[in-house]
Design a protein around this motif. Structure first.
Motif, PDB file in Angstrom:
ATOM      1  N   LYS A  62       0.851  -1.202   0.000  1.00  0.00           N
ATOM      2  CA  LYS A  62       0.000   0.000   0.000  1.00  0.00           C
ATOM      3  C   LYS A  62       0.886   1.253   0.000  1.00  0.00           C
ATOM      4  O   LYS A  62       0.688   2.168  -0.781  1.00  0.00           O
ATOM      5  CB  LYS A  62      -0.904  -0.023   1.236  1.00  0.00           C
ATOM      6  N   ARG A  63       1.872   1.233   0.908  1.00  0.00           N
ATOM      7  CA  ARG A  63       2.779   2.386   0.998  1.00  0.00           C
ATOM      8  C   ARG A  63       3.574   2.576  -0.290  1.00  0.00           C
ATOM      9  O   ARG A  63       3.729   3.670  -0.797  1.00  0.00           O
ATOM     10  CB  ARG A  63       3.773   2.163   2.140  1.00  0.00           C
ATOM     11  N   THR A  64       4.101   1.454  -0.817  1.00  0.00           N
ATOM     12  CA  THR A  64       5.009   1.579  -1.959  1.00  0.00           C
ATOM     13  C   THR A  64       4.263   1.856  -3.258  1.00  0.00           C
ATOM     14  O   THR A  64       4.714   2.626  -4.093  1.00  0.00           O
ATOM     15  CB  THR A  64       5.848   0.285  -2.103  1.00  0.00           C
ATOM     16  N   PHE A  65       3.135   1.176  -3.447  1.00  0.00           N
ATOM     17  CA  PHE A  65       2.489   1.267  -4.764  1.00  0.00           C
ATOM     18  C   PHE A  65       1.049   1.767  -4.720  1.00  0.00           C
ATOM     19  O   PHE A  65       0.443   1.985  -5.762  1.00  0.00           O
ATOM     20  CB  PHE A  65       2.474  -0.119  -5.429  1.00  0.00           C
ATOM     21  N   GLY A  66       0.468   1.843  -3.512  1.00  0.00           N
ATOM     22  CA  GLY A  66      -0.933   2.232  -3.437  1.00  0.00           C
ATOM     23  C   GLY A  66      -1.877   1.070  -3.703  1.00  0.00           C
ATOM     24  O   GLY A  66      -3.029   1.276  -4.086  1.00  0.00           O
ATOM     25  N   ALA A  67      -1.390  -0.184  -3.490  1.00  0.00           N
ATOM     26  CA  ALA A  67      -2.255  -1.356  -3.739  1.00  0.00           C
ATOM     27  C   ALA A  67      -3.270  -1.509  -2.608  1.00  0.00           C
ATOM     28  O   ALA A  67      -2.913  -1.353  -1.437  1.00  0.00           O
ATOM     29  CB  ALA A  67      -1.389  -2.613  -3.819  1.00  0.00           C
ATOM     30  N   ARG A  71       8.616  -8.384  -7.539  1.00  0.00           N
ATOM     31  CA  ARG A  71       7.634  -9.269  -8.187  1.00  0.00           C
ATOM     32  C   ARG A  71       6.344  -8.507  -8.462  1.00  0.00           C
ATOM     33  O   ARG A  71       5.710  -8.692  -9.488  1.00  0.00           O
ATOM     34  CB  ARG A  71       7.309 -10.473  -7.299  1.00  0.00           C
ATOM     35  N   TYR A  72       5.964  -7.703  -7.486  1.00  0.00           N
ATOM     36  CA  TYR A  72       4.734  -6.926  -7.685  1.00  0.00           C
ATOM     37  C   TYR A  72       4.893  -6.040  -8.915  1.00  0.00           C
ATOM     38  O   TYR A  72       4.039  -6.008  -9.805  1.00  0.00           O
ATOM     39  CB  TYR A  72       4.447  -6.063  -6.448  1.00  0.00           C
ATOM     40  N   GLU A  73       6.002  -5.341  -8.940  1.00  0.00           N
ATOM     41  CA  GLU A  73       6.163  -4.335  -9.968  1.00  0.00           C
ATOM     42  C   GLU A  73       6.372  -4.959 -11.355  1.00  0.00           C
ATOM     43  O   GLU A  73       5.763  -4.537 -12.329  1.00  0.00           O
ATOM     44  CB  GLU A  73       7.345  -3.437  -9.608  1.00  0.00           C
ATOM     45  N   ASP A  81       6.361  -8.592 -12.428  1.00  0.00           N
ATOM     46  CA  ASP A  81       5.518  -9.668 -12.944  1.00  0.00           C
ATOM     47  C   ASP A  81       4.059  -9.253 -12.998  1.00  0.00           C
ATOM     48  O   ASP A  81       3.345  -9.593 -13.929  1.00  0.00           O
ATOM     49  CB  ASP A  81       5.630 -10.922 -12.061  1.00  0.00           C
ATOM     50  N   LEU A  82       3.629  -8.529 -11.949  1.00  0.00           N
ATOM     51  CA  LEU A  82       2.198  -8.242 -11.891  1.00  0.00           C
ATOM     52  C   LEU A  82       1.854  -6.915 -12.580  1.00  0.00           C
ATOM     53  O   LEU A  82       1.055  -6.893 -13.507  1.00  0.00           O
ATOM     54  CB  LEU A  82       1.717  -8.274 -10.439  1.00  0.00           C
ATOM     55  N   ALA A  83       2.466  -5.822 -12.114  1.00  0.00           N
ATOM     56  CA  ALA A  83       2.086  -4.537 -12.713  1.00  0.00           C
ATOM     57  C   ALA A  83       2.568  -4.435 -14.161  1.00  0.00           C
ATOM     58  O   ALA A  83       1.780  -4.144 -15.063  1.00  0.00           O
ATOM     59  CB  ALA A  83       2.629  -3.392 -11.868  1.00  0.00           C
ATOM     60  N   ASN A  84       3.844  -4.707 -14.384  1.00  0.00           N
ATOM     61  CA  ASN A  84       4.353  -4.519 -15.753  1.00  0.00           C
ATOM     62  C   ASN A  84       3.832  -5.585 -16.707  1.00  0.00           C
ATOM     63  O   ASN A  84       3.320  -5.275 -17.765  1.00  0.00           O
ATOM     64  CB  ASN A  84       5.884  -4.602 -15.797  1.00  0.00           C
ATOM     65  N   ASP A  85       4.013  -6.847 -16.357  1.00  0.00           N
ATOM     66  CA  ASP A  85       3.704  -7.884 -17.337  1.00  0.00           C
ATOM     67  C   ASP A  85       2.205  -8.154 -17.437  1.00  0.00           C
ATOM     68  O   ASP A  85       1.608  -7.985 -18.489  1.00  0.00           O
ATOM     69  CB  ASP A  85       4.455  -9.181 -17.002  1.00  0.00           C
ATOM     70  N   LEU A  86       1.603  -8.550 -16.327  1.00  0.00           N
ATOM     71  CA  LEU A  86       0.187  -8.926 -16.391  1.00  0.00           C
ATOM     72  C   LEU A  86      -0.715  -7.690 -16.525  1.00  0.00           C
ATOM     73  O   LEU A  86      -1.583  -7.635 -17.400  1.00  0.00           O
ATOM     74  CB  LEU A  86      -0.179  -9.739 -15.141  1.00  0.00           C
ATOM     75  N   GLY A  87      -0.500  -6.709 -15.665  1.00  0.00           N
ATOM     76  CA  GLY A  87      -1.369  -5.525 -15.660  1.00  0.00           C
ATOM     77  C   GLY A  87      -1.315  -4.788 -16.991  1.00  0.00           C
ATOM     78  O   GLY A  87      -2.350  -4.434 -17.559  1.00  0.00           O
ATOM     79  N   GLU A 114      14.799  10.421 -10.500  1.00  0.00           N
ATOM     80  CA  GLU A 114      14.597  11.645  -9.740  1.00  0.00           C
ATOM     81  C   GLU A 114      14.445  11.342  -8.239  1.00  0.00           C
ATOM     82  O   GLU A 114      14.764  12.125  -7.378  1.00  0.00           O
ATOM     83  CB  GLU A 114      13.367  12.351 -10.318  1.00  0.00           C
ATOM     84  N   ARG A 115      13.914  10.157  -7.909  1.00  0.00           N
ATOM     85  CA  ARG A 115      13.951   9.658  -6.532  1.00  0.00           C
ATOM     86  C   ARG A 115      14.108   8.149  -6.613  1.00  0.00           C
ATOM     87  O   ARG A 115      13.824   7.568  -7.684  1.00  0.00           O
ATOM     88  CB  ARG A 115      12.711  10.055  -5.747  1.00  0.00           C
ATOM     89  N   PRO A 116      14.564   7.493  -5.523  1.00  0.00           N
ATOM     90  CA  PRO A 116      14.897   6.065  -5.619  1.00  0.00           C
ATOM     91  C   PRO A 116      13.700   5.233  -6.073  1.00  0.00           C
ATOM     92  O   PRO A 116      12.566   5.501  -5.680  1.00  0.00           O
ATOM     93  CB  PRO A 116      15.288   5.691  -4.189  1.00  0.00           C
ATOM     94  N   VAL A 117      13.986   4.250  -6.924  1.00  0.00           N
ATOM     95  CA  VAL A 117      12.942   3.310  -7.370  1.00  0.00           C
ATOM     96  C   VAL A 117      13.495   1.911  -7.156  1.00  0.00           C
ATOM     97  O   VAL A 117      14.655   1.751  -6.773  1.00  0.00           O
ATOM     98  CB  VAL A 117      12.579   3.506  -8.864  1.00  0.00           C
ATOM     99  N   SER A 118      12.692   0.873  -7.385  1.00  0.00           N
ATOM    100  CA  SER A 118      13.196  -0.485  -7.183  1.00  0.00           C
ATOM    101  C   SER A 118      14.272  -0.769  -8.220  1.00  0.00           C
ATOM    102  O   SER A 118      14.127  -0.375  -9.383  1.00  0.00           O
ATOM    103  CB  SER A 118      12.127  -1.543  -7.370  1.00  0.00           C
ATOM    104  N   VAL A 119      15.282  -1.503  -7.773  1.00  0.00           N
ATOM    105  CA  VAL A 119      16.333  -1.900  -8.693  1.00  0.00           C
ATOM    106  C   VAL A 119      15.705  -2.798  -9.756  1.00  0.00           C
ATOM    107  O   VAL A 119      14.897  -3.675  -9.443  1.00  0.00           O
ATOM    108  CB  VAL A 119      17.442  -2.654  -7.922  1.00  0.00           C
ATOM    109  N   GLY A 120      16.037  -2.540 -11.014  1.00  0.00           N
ATOM    110  CA  GLY A 120      15.456  -3.345 -12.095  1.00  0.00           C
ATOM    111  C   GLY A 120      14.237  -2.682 -12.712  1.00  0.00           C
ATOM    112  O   GLY A 120      13.705  -3.164 -13.709  1.00  0.00           O
ATOM    113  N   ALA A 121      13.794  -1.546 -12.126  1.00  0.00           N
ATOM    114  CA  ALA A 121      12.605  -0.864 -12.683  1.00  0.00           C
ATOM    115  C   ALA A 121      12.889  -0.511 -14.145  1.00  0.00           C
ATOM    116  O   ALA A 121      13.981  -0.052 -14.486  1.00  0.00           O
ATOM    117  CB  ALA A 121      12.312   0.397 -11.878  1.00  0.00           C
ATOM    118  N   LYS A 122      11.904  -0.729 -14.986  1.00  0.00           N
ATOM    119  CA  LYS A 122      12.085  -0.440 -16.412  1.00  0.00           C
ATOM    120  C   LYS A 122      12.096   1.067 -16.657  1.00  0.00           C
ATOM    121  O   LYS A 122      11.387   1.813 -15.971  1.00  0.00           O
ATOM    122  CB  LYS A 122      10.928  -1.047 -17.205  1.00  0.00           C
ATOM    123  N   VAL A 123      12.852   1.500 -17.617  1.00  0.00           N
ATOM    124  CA  VAL A 123      12.867   2.916 -17.993  1.00  0.00           C
ATOM    125  C   VAL A 123      12.206   3.008 -19.351  1.00  0.00           C
ATOM    126  O   VAL A 123      12.589   2.282 -20.272  1.00  0.00           O
ATOM    127  CB  VAL A 123      14.321   3.429 -18.064  1.00  0.00           C
TER     128      VAL A 123
END
Ligand code: MSP
Length: 647
Positions: free
Chosen positions: A332-337, A370-372, A374-380, A637-646
């Motif tokens: 919830k804190r990180t992504f608003g899920a 995994r959230y970001e 597999d779920l948000a990027n790939d499936l979502g 511009e602020r820290p994101v998860s390592v591996g986040a796609k650009v």
């Protein structure tokens, strides 16, 4: 439909009605559920849902183990009667599983009259047959494990020999009763020979076999020093040992002694799902008790591994105790899920992260990744891209068009692999089949590139959209056991409204198009200001979006930095990419020292062909702008998860 969908390899059949019984351990009530208990329960839930979808009538039982010294002591500490204490705690366990949407069909408490009757009936039967006989006991007892140990087991330190316990034991000396386990040694070995799937995974079966071959001793099954238990029907001064009582929950819950029809239909259980800590009770003592009582043995006992947290055994004092609420709060804190979405993400993480049967290590970063990814990027994204293209190019109507045989084949193969894996309890393989299908369809979106077809090849566009929606239906059906909440949203979006036992009918590629509705982001990411509208055609740019997407640009973190030994403008950076480490040679030495690079997040082009620069391999490129005084790194511009796609 593929062959594997109609040839389930196991399950209880009763004429035309297919039945399936799956159980979790009944949990002790002296604490509340954590990640480990959740793991067993959500895994059982996924299997139960997959079977229901295949048309089985499923009995899925969980519950609470309420007798014994541990509960009695915990009640005393709270100043409550044992009954009041277990009532309160059991209700908390039950509502916890309800909040998580666990689809259990019965919740058994060992303090219920139906269960006391079972325990007493079986004890009387075994006493009459001589399988239970009187004796005296002296030895050691571990209250947290509710287990008896010999002098040799506890050693000089008198500690519980279980690796995951190692707490002090107490001396016990009393009169009581034994169960003649030793008489069943040969039967048990014969059963293991004849039923190679009785204990799974295989390496656990070998462990059990070696344990039995070393020789079985009779087990002590009563307690005299406290009263919180089921009284022995033939010696009312004494209560039943909590494990003898607890194991019998599995026959109580299927109707033993109360409802013979239900018992005949749902016993033997198809799967007892447990972890390795309680394997001997389930794979040695329990089958012997059933043999002694003349009852059929369960078909499979599957012992999964243990979860540690950040490399530590879960412990409240060390802060390595993780609950579902902690995990959901983090998302919830990180992504608003929201909570139901987070529960799906927890399930997905637990199923995907380890081979079902082996131990796992929970890490917060891996969970978020995994959230970001597999779920948000790939499936979502797959879901929202396809549905928004239908809305944009076809005003929400799925066009009728011809089947793409390759897409059909991959969808059908994935479904067959998925159900085969579910049937053989290879949960990670089922998730793997699901994930590969999602990835395949994402690639297919790129290959079809519908945004290029609009206005140029309307028939091709129809075909692309139609086949992608067909693929989404497969994804949706397969997602339901794994991600019930999200699966339900996807199901509504695709108007997939058949009842649960007929859901596998959705796995027919080439059905008539059904209306689709757009849904909001399945997995929100509040850190991203905007979802990139990936389907739009970038006519103002010199390259196609698909060209840009060939660049695997990600955020990486510098874990080590040093001077290049043979070049004065270069630094050697070791980067964590989220999917392993790699080395990059960067021409930034004039602007940055190695010390200031460590810990920095940078933008990395990951799929650049490796080259050797002055004797050092460079496996990617770090992006920088040409500043007046030398290169200036591009950083998030602020820290994101390592591996986040650009993008
Ligand atoms: N009451 C007994 C079981 C009786 S069944 C007839 C008991 N209860 S327990 O509350 O201790 O639950 C043990 C079970 O919880 C394990 O077998 C496993 O299913 C789950 N887990 C508890 N901690 C775990 C981990 N750290 N990792 C994975 N699962 C774990 O034993």
């Amino acid at each position: 439909m593929s062959a594997a969908l109609s040839t389930s390899t196991w399950g209880a059949y009763d004429g035309r009605v297919k039945r399936f019984t799956i159980t979790t351990p009944i949990y002790y009530v002296n604490g509340l559920p954590h990640l480990g208990h959740t793991y067993t329960t959500v895994a059982a839930d996924a299997f139960a849902r997959a079977k229901r979808m295949q048309g089985y009538e499923v009995l899925f039982a969980t519950g609470t183990d309420e007798h014994g010294l541990k509960s009695e002591k915990a009640a005393r500490q709270r100043g409550l009667s044992p009954q009041a204490y277990v009532d309160e705690m059991s209700a908390k366990w039950r509502s916890h599983w309800e909040e998580l949407g666990i689809s259990f069909t019965d919740f058994i408490r060992t303090t219920e009259p139906r269960h006391k009757q079972t325990v007493q009936a079986i004890l009387s039967k075994l006493r009459a047959s001589g399988d239970v006989y009187p004796g005296t006991y002296d030895g050691w007892y571990c209250t947290p494990c509710e287990s008896f140990y010999s002098e040799d087991d506890v050693g000089e330190e008198r500690l519980c020999p279980n690796d995951w316990c190692r707490r002090p034991t107490d001396w016990v000396e009393e009169r009581g009763y034994y169960f003649k386990l030793s008489a069943y040694q040969e039967h048990l070995l014969e059963h293991l020979d004849a039923h190679p799937d009785f204990v799974l995974p295989d390496f656990r079966c070998n462990e059990v076999r070696r344990f039995i071959e070393r020789g079985l001793k009779d087990v002590y099954i009563s307690r005299a020093s406290f009263k919180w238990g089921v009284p022995l029907p033939f010696d009312r001064e004494l209560v039943t040992y909590v494990w003898f009582d607890a194991l019998l929950n599995y026959v109580t819950v299927t109707g033993y002694g109360q409802d013979e029809e239900r018992f005949g239909a749902f016993w033997p259980a198809d799967v007892h799902l447990i972890a390795k800590d309680i394997l001997r009770f389930h794979a040695v003592i329990w089958p012997a008790m059933l043999q002694a009582a003349g009852l059929p043995l369960p078909r499979r006992v599957f012992a999964h591994g243990f979860w540690n947290v950040q490399d530590e055994k879960m412990s409240k004092s060390k802060g390595s105790f993780v609950t579902t609420a902690d995990m959901a709060d983090d998302l919830k804190r990180t992504f608003g899920a929201d909570f139901p979405t987070a529960v799906d993400a927890i399930r997905y993480f637990l199923f995907r992260e380890v081979t079902f049967g082996l131990d796992g290590n929970f890490r917060w970063q891996a969970f978020r990744n995994r959230y970001e990814r597999d779920l948000a990027n790939d499936l979502g994204n797959l879901f929202s891209r396809v549905l928004s293209m239908i809305s944009r190019y076809r005003q929400g109507e799925v066009p009728r068009a011809s089947v793409d045989p390759q897409v059909k084949e991959i969808c059908e193969q994935s479904a067959a692999r998925y159900f085969d894996a579910m049937d053989s309890l290879k949960l990670h393989e089922a998730v793997g089949a699901f994930e590969q299908l999602v990835q395949f369809l994402n690639r297919q979106v790129e290959l079809y590139a519908p945004w290029k077809l609009t206005g140029r090849d309307e028939e091709g566009l129809d075909r692309a959209l139609y086949n992608l929606v067909e693929g989404l239906r497969f994804v949706t059906v397969l997602s339901l056991p794994l991600l019930p909440h999200t699966g339900e949203k996807m199901r509504q979006a695709l108007s997939l409204d058949m009842p649960e036992p007929r859901l596998t009918e959705g796995l027919r590629f080439g059905a008539s198009p059904a209306p689709v509705r757009r849904v909001g982001a399945l997995f929100p990411r509040k850190t991203l200001k905007q979802e990139v509208a990936m389907e739009s055609s970038p006519q103002s740019l010199q390259i196609e979006i698909a060209d840009f997407q060939k660049l695997d640009l990600v955020v990486a973190e510098v874990v080590e930095a040093r001077l290049h030994p043979n070049a004065d403008k270069l630094l050697l950076l070791k980067l964590d990419t989220g999917a392993g480490q790699l080395q990059v040679v960067a021409g930034i030495r004039g602007s940055y020292t190695p010390e200031e690079m460590v810990g920095k997040q940078v933008v990395l082009l990951r799929n650049l062909k490796p080259v050797t620069l002055r004797g050092e391999v460079s496996e990617g490129m770090v992006l920088a702008a040409e500043g007046g005084d030398g290169p200036v790194l591009l950083v998030p511009e602020r820290p994101v998860s390592v591996g986040a796609k650009v993008r």
